[in-house]
Design an enzyme around this catalytic site. Sequence first.
Site, PDB file in Angstrom:
ATOM      1  N   SER A   1      -1.960   3.627   6.116  1.00  0.00           N
ATOM      2  CA  SER A   1      -2.675   2.743   5.202  1.00  0.00           C
ATOM      3  C   SER A   1      -4.139   2.617   5.600  1.00  0.00           C
ATOM      4  O   SER A   1      -5.029   3.049   4.880  1.00  0.00           O
ATOM      5  CB  SER A   1      -2.015   1.365   5.172  1.00  0.00           C
ATOM      6  OG  SER A   1      -2.784   0.449   4.418  1.00  0.00           O
TER       7      SER A   1
ATOM      8  N   GLY B   1      -9.684   9.919   5.036  1.00  0.00           N
ATOM      9  CA  GLY B   1      -8.986  11.114   4.595  1.00  0.00           C
ATOM     10  C   GLY B   1      -7.569  11.199   5.121  1.00  0.00           C
ATOM     11  O   GLY B   1      -6.734  11.927   4.587  1.00  0.00           O
TER      12      GLY B   1
ATOM     13  N   SER C   1      -5.525   8.669   5.060  1.00  0.00           N
ATOM     14  CA  SER C   1      -4.714   7.741   4.278  1.00  0.00           C
ATOM     15  C   SER C   1      -3.545   8.441   3.589  1.00  0.00           C
ATOM     16  O   SER C   1      -3.704   9.524   3.018  1.00  0.00           O
ATOM     17  CB  SER C   1      -5.569   7.071   3.202  1.00  0.00           C
ATOM     18  OG  SER C   1      -6.306   6.009   3.733  1.00  0.00           O
TER      19      SER C   1
ATOM     20  N   ASP D   1       0.852  -1.185   0.000  1.00  0.00           N
ATOM     21  CA  ASP D   1       0.000   0.000   0.000  1.00  0.00           C
ATOM     22  C   ASP D   1       0.887   1.234   0.000  1.00  0.00           C
ATOM     23  O   ASP D   1       1.015   1.931   0.995  1.00  0.00           O
ATOM     24  CB  ASP D   1      -0.946   0.006   1.193  1.00  0.00           C
ATOM     25  CG  ASP D   1      -2.052   1.057   1.039  1.00  0.00           C
ATOM     26  OD1 ASP D   1      -2.123   1.687  -0.033  1.00  0.00           O
ATOM     27  OD2 ASP D   1      -2.831   1.247   1.993  1.00  0.00           O
TER      28      ASP D   1
END
Length: 384
Positions: free
Chosen positions: A353, A336, A338, A256
Amino acid sequence: MRRTRLMYTGLAALLVLGGWTASGTGQAAADDSPTAAEPASAGLLQAMQRDLGLSKDRAEARLAAERTAMDLTPKARKAAGSSYGGSWFDAQSERLTVAVTSDAPPATAGKVRATGASVRTVAHSARQLDATKARIDRLSAPSGVSSWHVDPMANTVVVNVVRDKRADNDVRKFVSRARATGPVTVETVGAAPSTFAAGTVGGDPYYTGNVRCSIGFSVHGGFITAGHCGQAGAGVRGWDGSYIGNFQGSSFPDNDYAWVNVGSGWWTVPVVLSWGTIPDRLVRGSAEAPVGTSICRSGSTTHWHCGAVLAKNETVNYSQGAVHQMTKTSVCAEPGDSGGSFISGDQAQGVTSGGWGNCSGGGETWFQPVNEILGRYGLTLHTA
């Protein structure tokens, strides 16, 4: 008032991407950050007092001890050799503890202690535990299995199962197969993990399509962030809607992480945003923090929060697929956040992540380690 708020939020976004328009603004940010000799800024200490329940003196002492443990870890691991069973920061003794297998040569424990670390004798080496986890990684996990990781303190591989899915037949089959791979312990968690992307909200750091995410760390030529925020080639817009660049590389699931090139009048600086809650943090390196150390996160939704490193090299089972080599923390996050920054002192740790919970009721959040991302794309962290 709306115009003032947008201008302030825009300045916050520019601090990461480097859009300082006046030298005075840049100097103020630098003056508010601690020097290399200082343990922490006042704002960081306040966040640790709030989120970790520490006094100011205890927070200062812990940060100093954690930095010592961070520097000590590679030396202690080398001293343990093939008998190394993992390591972690003990918050009670404020020392690095190194696990050494019971069949180690008699002199090994003494060599480890000579580095300044404490020693604990265990049955399984880190290599054995990593091999067990690798075998579990090859299994297909149902949605009721949240994640799994090597726990050096327990000297086992921990498989986390969502509490209300424990009796699910697929979960029980997975657990049975996991136990057959080696030393495994099963624990329960409150909810399944999910990523922290969100729909478009005005005034936040960057957008791709209708998704809002947070910038992680500046690298030479761009910034790194979460892979689930955008696919390679996708355009990225800044807080003001202006074009920044494109996703140059992106991987999700399995990993990720992603990186975005920066241009069109934007540039990079080695800063993690405070959003006005604490002084902005200068980034000076990416030395890896041990399990047990305190860590803080910056994101565009919930801003600045702190917690502790709970586990490393954890495989997280999102609905989109498993993501490997993640670090689990007790820090909260929300949609948000992330892609945002995880930092320990002035050392970059990784990009947000996903997780479970929120910053009202608590939860857990995972990040993808920064050094893995830099190595994958051949990037160089922008440091002060």
